[in-house]
Write a protein that holds these residues in place. Structure first.
Motif, PDB file in Angstrom:
ATOM      1  N   ASP A 106      36.083  47.477 -34.830  1.00  0.00           N
ATOM      2  CA  ASP A 106      35.851  46.100 -34.391  1.00  0.00           C
ATOM      3  C   ASP A 106      34.511  45.580 -34.900  1.00  0.00           C
ATOM      4  O   ASP A 106      33.606  46.361 -35.172  1.00  0.00           O
ATOM      5  N   GLU A 134      27.930  46.010 -27.277  1.00  0.00           N
ATOM      6  CA  GLU A 134      28.895  47.105 -27.208  1.00  0.00           C
ATOM      7  C   GLU A 134      28.727  48.015 -28.415  1.00  0.00           C
ATOM      8  O   GLU A 134      29.278  49.097 -28.461  1.00  0.00           O
ATOM      9  N   HIS A 136      29.531  47.096 -31.668  1.00  0.00           N
ATOM     10  CA  HIS A 136      30.532  46.873 -32.708  1.00  0.00           C
ATOM     11  C   HIS A 136      29.906  46.589 -34.077  1.00  0.00           C
ATOM     12  O   HIS A 136      30.644  46.405 -35.043  1.00  0.00           O
ATOM     13  N   GLU A 171      37.972  41.500 -30.757  1.00  0.00           N
ATOM     14  CA  GLU A 171      38.459  42.609 -29.910  1.00  0.00           C
ATOM     15  C   GLU A 171      38.097  42.366 -28.457  1.00  0.00           C
ATOM     16  O   GLU A 171      38.828  42.772 -27.560  1.00  0.00           O
ATOM     17  N   GLU A 172      36.951  41.723 -28.212  1.00  0.00           N
ATOM     18  CA  GLU A 172      36.552  41.479 -26.822  1.00  0.00           C
ATOM     19  C   GLU A 172      37.545  40.535 -26.141  1.00  0.00           C
ATOM     20  O   GLU A 172      37.598  40.463 -24.918  1.00  0.00           O
ATOM     21  N   HIS A 196      35.459  53.867 -32.818  1.00  0.00           N
ATOM     22  CA  HIS A 196      34.731  53.082 -31.822  1.00  0.00           C
ATOM     23  C   HIS A 196      33.423  53.771 -31.475  1.00  0.00           C
ATOM     24  O   HIS A 196      33.382  54.974 -31.299  1.00  0.00           O
TER      25      HIS A 196
HETATM   26 ZN   LIG Z   1      34.777  47.892 -28.245  1.00  0.00          ZN
END
Ligand SMILES: [Zn+2]
Length: 531
Positions: A106, A134, A136, A171-172, A196
């Protein structure tokens, strides 16, 4: 006829003999791969820091996609832009023939998670702006390094095969991967290596323990009126939103433990003296599997109907995202786990460890420092007694689930972050442009590259993956998309926020020509911890 069949068989065997390599040769090539990736550490750091500085929300990853595709194009990859009708999505392809292996991760970030990297407490780069809360920013740089290293080996060894790279956009919002599947993006793909960011270094097989999900926005319509002069003439759409939420929160007690549901009011009206004629609320409905997600969605629709009845309003709804709960390929996970063990955690410095400890103290979570122990491979969980009654207990979602039900897939979790933050938070951003992320990405790239090499050189691994996919994973469960035929990607999401912040964020984009690292450009001493 028989003769030509035998000839065909013979030549096929010769081919598999050609690509089969001895354990010694495999070990030598993997050591070579690891060395190449170590020598790409600088290139990797520049990519990680650059994408961190772009910090773009879902569906608005324009700078990130322009940047990453330019790198791949320069390396000889053919880029197909705007796949599945999504402007920031793309597919990069290099090589030819089978197998076709697709590497994904992502690229979007988190609202209001702007945070100075390397500082172990809350200091936004730009107050209110989005940030990589996160991590990403690290996944596609990791995949690119892995792919480029394997590409060099394939060129040298004249190995057939095709490498594809693709980003998880939005993706969020769980906003795109079901659309990729619907558009047939993975039709000719033999296996997917997803990745990830994590504080751990691992991979799992079987059900991922996550929830499936649909995200639905309910838009209510009423009548406007002067809220003091003639309130009896108004019908408040906001009342409907509030009553729907009240109804949902009462019902919540009587739902399975697996469910996770949450909402935000995306439109609550304009000003108090005008009865809101439009109001909307955006729900995430998460449950363990397709059937239970559909049940939850139906209950949501009933709440909306009830609220509309109570308020004399009407409503429509639109889907903004969907995800199946993931299921991961056991044969590929076993191969990847062996590679993870070979690679091991980065050799964290005392500085890295002190930084992690400072953040853990700041957040009042267990002070464990940085992870450095490889755990056993998590195999498909055996059902526990009583499980049938209580059911699964739920969790988050990732729309890689949709892809995992169409192509054998695993998710590599690579150690580029600190175990400390609550997820989707500024605290999960602070390590993501520091040596922790830089080293974690290099380690992840090695495991990803070695597994990619395994898939390219061992046709029996691809066969085993499809055997598991057909005879175990999808034996009783068949994929059907949550998407209705008219549903379209929610491309408008986050545009306003990015329009507001991007001009100011541009001023702090990373300039690798002038600065060794992003920390250096920002003038941040690493680590900066409370005295
Ligand atoms: Zn993620």
């Amino acid at each position: 006829m028989i003769k030509s069949f035998l000839l065909l068989l013979l030549s096929a065997c010769l081919l598999c003999g050609q690509t089969k390599m001895s354990p010694e040769r495999e070990a030598a090539i993997k050591a070579d791969l690891a060395g190449r990736i170590d020598r790409m550490a600088k290139q990797s750091q520049v990519m990680v820091d650059s994408v961190f500085s772009f910090a773009e929300l879902g569906f608005q990853e324009f700078e990130t996609s322009k940047y990453l595709t330019a790198i791949l194009e320069k390396e000889g990859f053919k880029i197909e832009r705007g796949i599945a009708g999504i402007p920031t999505a793309w597919m990069a392809t290099w090589g030819s023939g089978k197998p076709v292996i697709a590497l994904g991760s992502d690229i979007d970030c988190i609202p209001q998670a702007s945070q100075k990297p390397g500082v172990a407490y809350r200091v936004p780069m730009l107050d209110g702006a989005p940030g990589h809360g996160e991590g990403h920013n690290s996944g596609m740089p990791m995949n690119i390094v892995a792919a480029l290293a394997v590409k060099e080996i394939m060129e040298r060894e004249k190995l057939p095969g095709t490498i594809k790279l693709w980003p998880g956009v939005g993706e969020e919002q769980l906003g795109t991967k079901a659309y990729y599947v619907r558009a047939g993006v993975f039709k000719d793909v033999d296996a997917v290596l997803f990745a990830h960011v994590s504080s751990d270094f691992n991979v799992s097989a079987g059900p991922g323990g996550q929830n499936g999900m649909v995200s639905v926005e309910y838009q209510f319509k009423g009548e406007s009126a002067h809220a003091a002069g003639a309130p009896w003439r108004g019908r408040s759409a906001l009342d409907a939103v509030e009553l729907m939420n009240v109804g949902w929160n009462f019902r919540r007690e009587h739902l399975r433990l697996a469910q996770r549901s949450h909402y935000v009011i995306t439109n609550g009206g304009d000003q108090p003296n005008v009865v809101p004629q439009n109001a909307s609320v955006w729900y995430f409905f998460r449950e363990a599997d397709y059937e239970h997600v559909m049940d939850l969605w139906k209950i949501g629709d009933q709440m909306a109907q009830g609220a509309a009845l109570m308020t004399n309003t009407t409503f429509t709804s639109r889907v903004l995202g969907t995800a199946w709960a993931g299921h991961f390929s056991q044969p590929i996970a076993e191969a990847m786990h062996a590679n993870i063990k070979k690679v091991g955690y980065p050799a964290w410095s005392e500085t890295d460890k002190n930084f992690a400890v400072a953040l853990q103290k700041e957040l009042k979570v267990p002070v464990t420092g940085l992870n450095d122990q490889i755990t056993e491979l998590r195999l498909p969980a055996a059902r526990l007694p009583g499980d049938r009654e209580i059911g699964p207990t739920g969790g988050g979602s990732d729309d890689i689930g949709d892809i995992s039900w169409n192509v054998p897939t695993v998710t590599l979790r690579y150690p580029a972050n600190i175990q400390a933050g609550p997820g989707h938070s500024w605290a999960n951003a602070i390590a993501m442009a520091t040596p922790i992320a830089h080293q974690g990405v290099v380690a992840g790239a090695k495991a990803q590259a070695m597994t990619l090499l395994d898939l390219i050189t061992k046709p029996e691994l691809v066969t085993a993956a499809w055997d598991y996919f057909k005879n175990v994973q999808t034996k009783d469960t068949k994929y059907q998309t949550f998407l209705r035929p008219d549903d379209q990607p929610a491309l408008w999401l986050n545009k306003k926020i990015m329009d507001e912040y991007r001009p100011r964020m541009k001023e702090t984009y990373y300039n690798p020509d002038k600065f060794g690292t992003y920390l250096e450009q920002l003038g941040i001493a690493y680590p900066t911890v409370r005295k």
